[in-house]
Design a protein around this motif. Sequence first.
Motif, PDB file in Angstrom:
ATOM      1  N   GLY A 104      -2.276  -8.760  13.059  1.00 54.62           N
ATOM      2  CA  GLY A 104      -2.527  -8.385  11.572  1.00 54.62           C
ATOM      3  C   GLY A 104      -3.435  -7.353  11.355  1.00 54.62           C
ATOM      4  N   ILE A 105      -2.477  -6.935  10.159  1.00 54.79           N
ATOM      5  CA  ILE A 105      -3.481  -6.115   9.286  1.00 54.79           C
ATOM      6  C   ILE A 105      -3.663  -6.282   7.857  1.00 54.79           C
ATOM      7  N   PHE A 106      -4.880  -5.411   6.881  1.00 58.64           N
ATOM      8  CA  PHE A 106      -5.077  -5.268   6.325  1.00 58.64           C
ATOM      9  C   PHE A 106      -4.887  -3.709   5.514  1.00 58.64           C
ATOM     10  N   LEU A 107      -4.011  -3.774   5.125  1.00 55.16           N
ATOM     11  CA  LEU A 107      -3.443  -2.679   4.427  1.00 55.16           C
ATOM     12  C   LEU A 107      -3.461  -2.686   2.152  1.00 55.16           C
ATOM     13  N   GLU A 108      -4.041  -1.739   2.300  1.00 56.50           N
ATOM     14  CA  GLU A 108      -4.577  -1.250   0.986  1.00 56.50           C
ATOM     15  C   GLU A 108      -3.841  -0.297  -0.484  1.00 56.50           C
ATOM     16  N   ASP A 109      -4.285  -0.588  -1.644  1.00 52.75           N
ATOM     17  CA  ASP A 109      -3.599  -0.163  -2.558  1.00 52.75           C
ATOM     18  C   ASP A 109      -4.353   1.166  -3.133  1.00 52.75           C
ATOM     19  N   GLN A 110      -6.113   1.935  -1.943  1.00 55.96           N
ATOM     20  CA  GLN A 110      -6.565   2.972  -2.630  1.00 55.96           C
ATOM     21  C   GLN A 110      -5.450   4.254  -2.745  1.00 55.96           C
ATOM     22  N   VAL A 111      -6.694   5.037  -3.543  1.00 58.36           N
ATOM     23  CA  VAL A 111      -5.504   6.541  -3.256  1.00 58.36           C
ATOM     24  C   VAL A 111      -6.856   7.163  -2.532  1.00 58.36           C
ATOM     25  N   TRP A 112      -5.926   7.665  -1.245  1.00 60.23           N
ATOM     26  CA  TRP A 112      -6.445   8.622  -0.195  1.00 60.23           C
ATOM     27  C   TRP A 112      -6.822   9.711  -0.674  1.00 60.23           C
ATOM     28  N   PRO A 113      -8.430  10.283   0.206  1.00 59.91           N
ATOM     29  CA  PRO A 113      -9.376   9.655   1.302  1.00 59.91           C
ATOM     30  C   PRO A 113      -9.903   7.843   0.323  1.00 59.91           C
ATOM     31  N   GLU A 123     -10.246   4.322  -6.747  1.00 58.62           N
ATOM     32  CA  GLU A 123      -9.528   4.692  -7.586  1.00 58.62           C
ATOM     33  C   GLU A 123      -7.709   4.505  -6.659  1.00 58.62           C
ATOM     34  N   VAL A 124      -6.964   3.574  -7.492  1.00 59.20           N
ATOM     35  CA  VAL A 124      -5.849   2.602  -7.424  1.00 59.20           C
ATOM     36  C   VAL A 124      -4.005   3.492  -6.972  1.00 59.20           C
ATOM     37  N   ILE A 125      -3.455   3.387  -6.121  1.00 58.41           N
ATOM     38  CA  ILE A 125      -2.081   4.189  -6.592  1.00 58.41           C
ATOM     39  C   ILE A 125      -1.532   2.992  -7.368  1.00 58.41           C
ATOM     40  N   ASN A 126       0.107   3.929  -8.085  1.00 58.58           N
ATOM     41  CA  ASN A 126       0.699   2.821  -8.552  1.00 58.58           C
ATOM     42  C   ASN A 126       1.073   1.236  -7.953  1.00 58.58           C
ATOM     43  N   PRO A 127       0.922   0.224  -8.503  1.00 57.62           N
ATOM     44  CA  PRO A 127       1.606  -0.238  -7.616  1.00 57.62           C
ATOM     45  C   PRO A 127       2.648  -0.613  -7.331  1.00 57.62           C
ATOM     46  N   GLN A 128       4.174   0.134  -7.739  1.00 56.67           N
ATOM     47  CA  GLN A 128       5.003   0.417  -7.428  1.00 56.67           C
ATOM     48  C   GLN A 128       5.169   1.089  -5.192  1.00 56.67           C
ATOM     49  N   TYR A 130       2.685   1.101  -3.514  1.00 56.40           N
ATOM     50  CA  TYR A 130       1.549   0.570  -2.700  1.00 56.40           C
ATOM     51  C   TYR A 130       3.285  -0.209  -2.733  1.00 56.40           C
ATOM     52  N   VAL A 131       3.783  -1.277  -3.295  1.00 56.61           N
ATOM     53  CA  VAL A 131       5.024  -1.902  -2.868  1.00 56.61           C
ATOM     54  C   VAL A 131       5.786  -1.277  -2.063  1.00 56.61           C
ATOM     55  N   GLN A 132       6.230   0.239  -1.824  1.00 51.49           N
ATOM     56  CA  GLN A 132       6.690   0.501  -1.010  1.00 51.49           C
ATOM     57  C   GLN A 132       6.376   0.314   0.813  1.00 51.49           C
ATOM     58  N   LYS A 133       5.147   0.934   0.315  1.00 48.96           N
ATOM     59  CA  LYS A 133       4.442   0.254   1.595  1.00 48.96           C
ATOM     60  C   LYS A 133       4.708  -0.698   2.270  1.00 48.96           C
ATOM     61  N   LEU A 134       3.937  -1.527   1.266  1.00 46.51           N
ATOM     62  CA  LEU A 134       3.932  -3.358   2.078  1.00 46.51           C
ATOM     63  C   LEU A 134       5.412  -3.725   2.479  1.00 46.51           C
ATOM     64  N   ARG A 135       6.484  -3.378   1.734  1.00 41.69           N
ATOM     65  CA  ARG A 135       7.677  -3.867   1.723  1.00 41.69           C
ATOM     66  C   ARG A 135       8.039  -3.435   4.004  1.00 41.69           C
ATOM     67  N   SER A 136       7.435  -1.642   3.874  1.00 39.37           N
ATOM     68  CA  SER A 136       7.813  -1.276   5.111  1.00 39.37           C
ATOM     69  C   SER A 136       7.048  -2.127   6.024  1.00 39.37           C
ATOM     70  N   ALA A 137       5.555  -2.652   5.839  1.00 41.34           N
ATOM     71  CA  ALA A 137       4.832  -2.733   6.644  1.00 41.34           C
ATOM     72  C   ALA A 137       5.668  -4.299   7.128  1.00 41.34           C
ATOM     73  N   ILE A 138       6.352  -5.056   6.126  1.00 44.49           N
ATOM     74  CA  ILE A 138       6.635  -6.593   6.154  1.00 44.49           C
ATOM     75  C   ILE A 138       8.099  -6.049   6.852  1.00 44.49           C
ATOM     76  N   ASP A 139       9.077  -5.004   6.853  1.00 47.37           N
ATOM     77  CA  ASP A 139       9.821  -5.123   7.675  1.00 47.37           C
ATOM     78  C   ASP A 139      10.014  -4.966   9.080  1.00 47.37           C
ATOM     79  N   ALA A 140       8.727  -4.335   9.374  1.00 49.42           N
ATOM     80  CA  ALA A 140       8.538  -3.163  10.592  1.00 49.42           C
ATOM     81  C   ALA A 140       7.492  -5.234  11.078  1.00 49.42           C
ATOM     82  N   LYS A 166      -2.752  -9.554 -10.584  1.00 48.85           N
ATOM     83  CA  LYS A 166      -1.353  -8.823 -11.351  1.00 48.85           C
ATOM     84  C   LYS A 166      -0.931  -8.122 -10.025  1.00 48.85           C
ATOM     85  N   ARG A 167      -1.698  -7.564  -9.591  1.00 42.28           N
ATOM     86  CA  ARG A 167      -1.066  -7.170  -7.894  1.00 42.28           C
ATOM     87  C   ARG A 167      -1.183  -7.990  -7.339  1.00 42.28           C
TER      88      ARG A 167
END
Length: 284
Positions: A104-113, A123-128, A130-140, A166-167
Amino acid sequence: MSLSELLGRKNDILVMPGVYDALTARIAEYVGFEAIFQTGYGTSASLLALPDFGFLSMTETVENARRITRAVDIPLIVDVDTGYGNPLTVSKLVNDLQRIGASGIFLEDQVWPKRCGHMLGKEVINPQEYVQKLRSAIDAKKKDSDFIIVARTDAMAPLGIEEAIKRGKLYREIGADIVFVEAPRSVDEMKEIVAQINAPLVANMIEDGITPNLTSQELLELGYKIALFPLSGLYSSTFAIVETFKTLKETGTTRTIKDKMIKFKDFNKLVGLDKYMSMESKYI
């Protein structure tokens, strides 16, 4: 036992120590832990002698996970920071980790670095985004896979508990297996997170961190499913090495602190020397 089976036990909490190399993983397995967590903080410290401040690369993280999975037979969840880029890099990362046997993985929604979840200035990125990354992880994830996706939000510090909750709810709706709201500052905030988010939850216990340091039993009673102790091993081993090296530097010997070290024969047992000596006698 698979990670899904461990997490499926009722009225139980999975206690996971943080490991940062093959040896600490072997120690965790040796003393009886059922699953382990590859800490990004510890990996950055042990590989690079640098803080958890966005210095690790995807390659370094995956290669460290490869060494760990070869050393133990218990499930490993890997801290992959923000996924090292975009949804495409996240997909590759999940595929690579599944191939080497991570669970498994822990995937976070912070701004890089990114930075450690208990540091200031996050700082955090826009939730949407992050959702794109999360969907990609789930699909993989491979079909019928026990691979677990933990969605972590660091929105608490910069945006407050309401946005963090909310997030957390959104990430669960998208399909995260587990939700991790990082760095609540009180037991009351922890209770609020449990009350509001209908998902298995992670509690992160960092010594001298922002979140109250509770026992695994206390966390279970609050309603958490995973009790993470990511830096306990790193901090204790660093303390021991510093003290040993200081003594050696100041006195020219380690005889006075031998009782604080593992014995030669016990260390050899830990790393399986007897197995390889038997193999040597068989083939030579």
